[in-house]
Design an enzyme around this catalytic site. Sequence first.
Site, mmCIF file in Angstrom:
data_model
loop_
_atom_site.group_PDB
_atom_site.id
_atom_site.type_symbol
_atom_site.label_atom_id
_atom_site.label_comp_id
_atom_site.label_asym_id
_atom_site.label_seq_id
_atom_site.Cartn_x
_atom_site.Cartn_y
_atom_site.Cartn_z
ATOM 1 N N GLU A 1 -5.532 -6.102 5.028
ATOM 2 C CA GLU A 1 -6.447 -5.640 3.987
ATOM 3 C C GLU A 1 -7.222 -6.782 3.338
ATOM 4 O O GLU A 1 -8.401 -6.609 2.990
ATOM 5 C CB GLU A 1 -5.668 -4.858 2.923
ATOM 6 C CG GLU A 1 -5.220 -3.476 3.356
ATOM 7 C CD GLU A 1 -4.036 -3.497 4.318
ATOM 8 O OE1 GLU A 1 -3.784 -2.474 4.977
ATOM 9 O OE2 GLU A 1 -3.371 -4.550 4.392
ATOM 10 N N HIS B 1 3.236 4.434 0.228
ATOM 11 C CA HIS B 1 2.211 5.371 0.673
ATOM 12 C C HIS B 1 1.747 6.322 -0.439
ATOM 13 O O HIS B 1 0.881 7.158 -0.198
ATOM 14 C CB HIS B 1 2.718 6.205 1.855
ATOM 15 C CG HIS B 1 2.850 5.433 3.123
ATOM 16 N ND1 HIS B 1 3.748 4.415 3.280
ATOM 17 C CD2 HIS B 1 2.190 5.530 4.313
ATOM 18 C CE1 HIS B 1 3.653 3.919 4.498
ATOM 19 N NE2 HIS B 1 2.708 4.580 5.147
#
Length: 333
Positions: free
Chosen positions: A68, A137
Amino acid sequence: MTETRSGHATTLPIAKAITAGLRDAMRADDHVMLMGEDIGRLGGVFRVTDGLFDEFGALRVVDTPLGEAGIVGTAVGLAMRGYRPVVEIQFDGFVFPAFNQITTQVAKMHYRTGGRVTLPMVIRIPHGGGIGAVEHHSESPEALFAHTAGLRILAPASAQDAYWMTRQAIESEDPVIMLEPKKRYWIKGDVDPDHRPELSPWQARVLREGTDATLLAWGPSVPLALESAAAAEEDGTSLEVIDLRSLAPLDLPTITDSVRRTGRLVIVHEAPVTGGLGGEIAARVAEECFYHLEAPVTRVGGYSTPYPPARTEHAYLPDLDRVLDAVDRVLQH
């Protein structure tokens, strides 16, 4: 997926409304490109980019490595060179490796260069819980980004907002974080791509008028606020519901106008109450509406714990009983 059309409107799930927004933005501007993990042929974990690789090719729908920080850092360079990159973070809990890039580069570049450099980029983040996922998540990190000057933050709660906020975020010269309600991705609604909304994406929307108290929510908590208002109505309580929509900047006038009429405010969000964005809103309302408040501003949110395992997330997330209990408490004052 089955689409139904009525006039110019199309009935789409929120996820596919975002897909349509991305597609139309890419058709309108060759400088718009997508970047993210598995967004190409796979179409992303939630299939939001499904079909875009086939239409626009690998140079505009870029499958990135699992990194990321590198994805967002690359997007910064592309935005500085005239592109309009749209970055997908696979899950909200995966955004933290890119936190340095977002808060020290994305948020500050325009200010640091005295306005000479803009970063027209969008960072899409599936947001919130309720999908029974594993660790990392399901998170609600909006307060971390709202605290950082230089970022705009949008949180669509309907298919219509999902489509138009996607378009408007990509058109913005400022960097925008899009918090997409992942547990609501497949909730359908009408989308009219031919008529740009009159309401700015940076404004809140009153979804339901009421007189006894104001319920304020955003993103995945908006349907809960509407459900709570409907349940309260059965007991004779009239709740006004506001969808905040923009988390940065905050549309305080819409909120304070409502609170001056109702005298009470309950804020609902999935993020932990401690340090959450609801605390900032509560403080601002207390400052501006002190003589109109009939009760303390009350917040309903997550607890000060790490997000729990999937089997116990129902006990962590706000629900109807917790919201109605908060409403009862503010009405008792």
